[in-house]
Write an enzyme that holds these catalytic residues in place. Structure first.
Site, PDB file in Angstrom:
ATOM      1  N   ASN A   8      10.717  -5.096  -2.518  1.00  0.00           N
ATOM      2  CA  ASN A   8       9.882  -5.748  -3.531  1.00  0.00           C
ATOM      3  C   ASN A   8      10.761  -6.088  -4.723  1.00  0.00           C
ATOM      4  OD1 ASN A   8       8.009  -6.556  -5.386  1.00  0.00           O
ATOM      5  ND2 ASN A   8       7.105  -4.528  -5.702  1.00  0.00           N
ATOM      6  N   TRP A   9      11.134  -7.362  -4.831  1.00  0.00           N
ATOM      7  CA  TRP A   9      12.057  -7.765  -5.901  1.00  0.00           C
ATOM      8  C   TRP A   9      11.381  -7.940  -7.244  1.00  0.00           C
ATOM      9  CZ3 TRP A   9      15.307 -12.083  -3.019  1.00  0.00           C
ATOM     10  CH2 TRP A   9      16.162 -11.468  -2.099  1.00  0.00           C
ATOM     11  N   LYS A  10      10.057  -7.957  -7.259  1.00  0.00           N
ATOM     12  CA  LYS A  10       9.323  -8.187  -8.522  1.00  0.00           C
ATOM     13  C   LYS A  10       9.808  -9.502  -9.151  1.00  0.00           C
ATOM     14  CE  LYS A  10       8.798  -3.260  -8.611  1.00  0.00           C
ATOM     15  NZ  LYS A  10       8.415  -2.069  -9.326  1.00  0.00           N
ATOM     16  N   HIS A  91      -0.445  -4.296  -5.637  1.00  0.00           N
ATOM     17  CA  HIS A  91       0.628  -3.479  -6.216  1.00  0.00           C
ATOM     18  C   HIS A  91       0.131  -2.938  -7.558  1.00  0.00           C
ATOM     19  CE1 HIS A  91       4.338  -2.363  -8.202  1.00  0.00           C
ATOM     20  NE2 HIS A  91       4.873  -2.269  -6.997  1.00  0.00           N
ATOM     21  N   GLU A  93       1.378  -2.756 -10.347  1.00  0.00           N
ATOM     22  CA  GLU A  93       1.632  -3.639 -11.496  1.00  0.00           C
ATOM     23  C   GLU A  93       0.600  -4.764 -11.562  1.00  0.00           C
ATOM     24  OE1 GLU A  93       5.787  -4.321 -10.597  1.00  0.00           O
ATOM     25  OE2 GLU A  93       6.156  -2.211 -11.042  1.00  0.00           O
ATOM     26  N   GLU A 161       2.100   4.331  -3.062  1.00  0.00           N
ATOM     27  CA  GLU A 161       3.046   4.335  -4.176  1.00  0.00           C
ATOM     28  C   GLU A 161       2.413   5.051  -5.366  1.00  0.00           C
ATOM     29  OE1 GLU A 161       6.091   0.899  -3.883  1.00  0.00           O
ATOM     30  OE2 GLU A 161       4.289   0.102  -4.786  1.00  0.00           O
ATOM     31  N   GLY A 167       9.611   2.930 -10.436  1.00  0.00           N
ATOM     32  CA  GLY A 167      10.577   2.478 -11.440  1.00  0.00           C
ATOM     33  C   GLY A 167      10.936   3.540 -12.461  1.00  0.00           C
ATOM     34  N   SER A 203      10.708   4.810  -6.457  1.00  0.00           N
ATOM     35  CA  SER A 203      12.058   5.332  -6.691  1.00  0.00           C
ATOM     36  C   SER A 203      12.786   5.773  -5.426  1.00  0.00           C
ATOM     37  CB  SER A 203      12.020   6.463  -7.725  1.00  0.00           C
ATOM     38  OG  SER A 203      11.498   5.985  -8.958  1.00  0.00           O
ATOM     39  N   GLY A 224      11.754  -0.994  -4.609  1.00  0.00           N
ATOM     40  CA  GLY A 224      11.893  -1.911  -5.729  1.00  0.00           C
ATOM     41  C   GLY A 224      13.350  -2.018  -6.161  1.00  0.00           C
ATOM     42  N   GLY A 225      13.702  -1.282  -7.220  1.00  0.00           N
ATOM     43  CA  GLY A 225      15.028  -1.366  -7.833  1.00  0.00           C
ATOM     44  C   GLY A 225      16.183  -1.319  -6.842  1.00  0.00           C
TER      45      GLY A 225
HETATM   46  P1  PGA Z   1      10.860   1.273  -7.356  1.00  0.00           P
HETATM   47  O1  PGA Z   1       9.640   0.259  -7.123  1.00  0.00           O
HETATM   48  O2  PGA Z   1      11.515   1.488  -5.998  1.00  0.00           O
HETATM   49  O3  PGA Z   1      11.782   0.544  -8.303  1.00  0.00           O
HETATM   50  O4  PGA Z   1      10.297   2.517  -7.906  1.00  0.00           O
HETATM   51  C1  PGA Z   1       8.799   0.358  -6.007  1.00  0.00           C
HETATM   52  C2  PGA Z   1       7.696  -0.653  -6.087  1.00  0.00           C
HETATM   53  O5  PGA Z   1       7.209  -0.943  -7.190  1.00  0.00           O
HETATM   54  O6  PGA Z   1       7.256  -1.194  -5.058  1.00  0.00           O
END
Ligand code: PGA
Length: 239
Positions: A8-10, A91, A93, A161, A167, A203, A224-225
């Site tokens: 997930n690159w956001k 998600h 967010e 999640e 994050g 994470s 994500g990251g």
């Molecule tokens: P993260 O993000 O790995 O940076 O914690 C995961 C996500 O939001 O899907």
């Protein structure tokens, strides 16, 4: 089932950066199931570079109708026409920053399935909900509402999640992941979605992916990251 590694690159990477990433990723000849969720501005780059590839791609968000007066939204029918196969739904967010409700997510899941696109429904509790002992309650409510119109015969993926682990560098402990995934599995069985894969996200990095991947009912990761570099994404897939 072969584990799924979803990136997930956001809101990150330009089309050129996407092309560079995908070129490097293809050169590394991954044998694992890899799925990329780029920002919509990079759909075209994915469509071009992943056309005949086993690497899949999808949308971070789509609207619950294919076209119309929905300024700023993304179309699932366009996604489908371009060769995307998955879409993230709900998600945390999207829920928190864009006010997406379970009722809207239900419409999105249902619409994606009618197009034979695979929804990846994201669920998870906030820190306050965990501290109140409501983790399983929250997960079950989110599942029940978003899947209340879903087709049990069509593919679906759930990503657990915990909001407090996204994050933040705070990974859920193995015991916390095991407990949540076992309850989500039980809930999905009760609801008739027995074969639905459950990914863990929050994470995930190369150094925790090995032990997390051993936990029963963890069928892959939503990353994500650590998915923004080919080396760290592939280190997770190999761990
Ligand atoms: P993260 O993000 O790995 O940076 O914690 C995961 C996500 O939001 O899907």
């Amino acid at each position: 089932m072969k584990p799924l590694f979803a990136a997930n690159w956001k809101l990150q990477k330009t089309p050129d950066e996407t092309r560079l990433f995908l070129t490097l990723l293809k050169e590394s000849k991954p044998t694992q199931n890899i799925l990329i969720f780029p920002p919509a501005t990079s759909w075209e780059a994915c469509a071009q570079l992943l056309k005949d590839s086993s690497i899949k791609w999808g949308a971070q968000n789509v609207w619950c109708l294919g076209s119309g007066a929905f300024t700023g939204e993304n179309s699932a029918t366009t996604l489908k026409a371009m060769g995307g196969t998955y879409a993230l739904v709900g998600h945390s967010e999207r829920r928190k920053l864009f006010g997406e409700t379970d009722a809207l997510l239900k419409d999105k899941v249902t619409y994606l399935q009618t197009l034979d696109l695979i929804p990846m429904l994201c669920i998870g509790e906030t820190l306050e909900e965990r501290e109140r002992g409501q983790t399983n309650l929250v997960n079950r409510k989110q599942l029940q509402e978003a899947l209340s119109g879903a087709d049990r015969k069509k593919p679906l993926v759930v990503a657990y999640e915990p909001v407090w682990a996204i994050g933040t560098g705070k990974v859920a402990t193995e015991a916390q992941v095991a407990e949540a995934h076992a309850d989500i599995r039980a809930a999905l069985n009760e609801m008739g979605f027995a074969s639905t894969p459950i990914l863990y996200g929050g994470s995930v990095k190369a150094d925790n992916a090995g032990p997390l991947g051993q936990i029963p009912n963890v069928d892959g990761f939503l990353i994500g990251g650590a998915s923004l570099e080919v080396t760290s994404l592939m280190a997770i897939a190999k761990a």
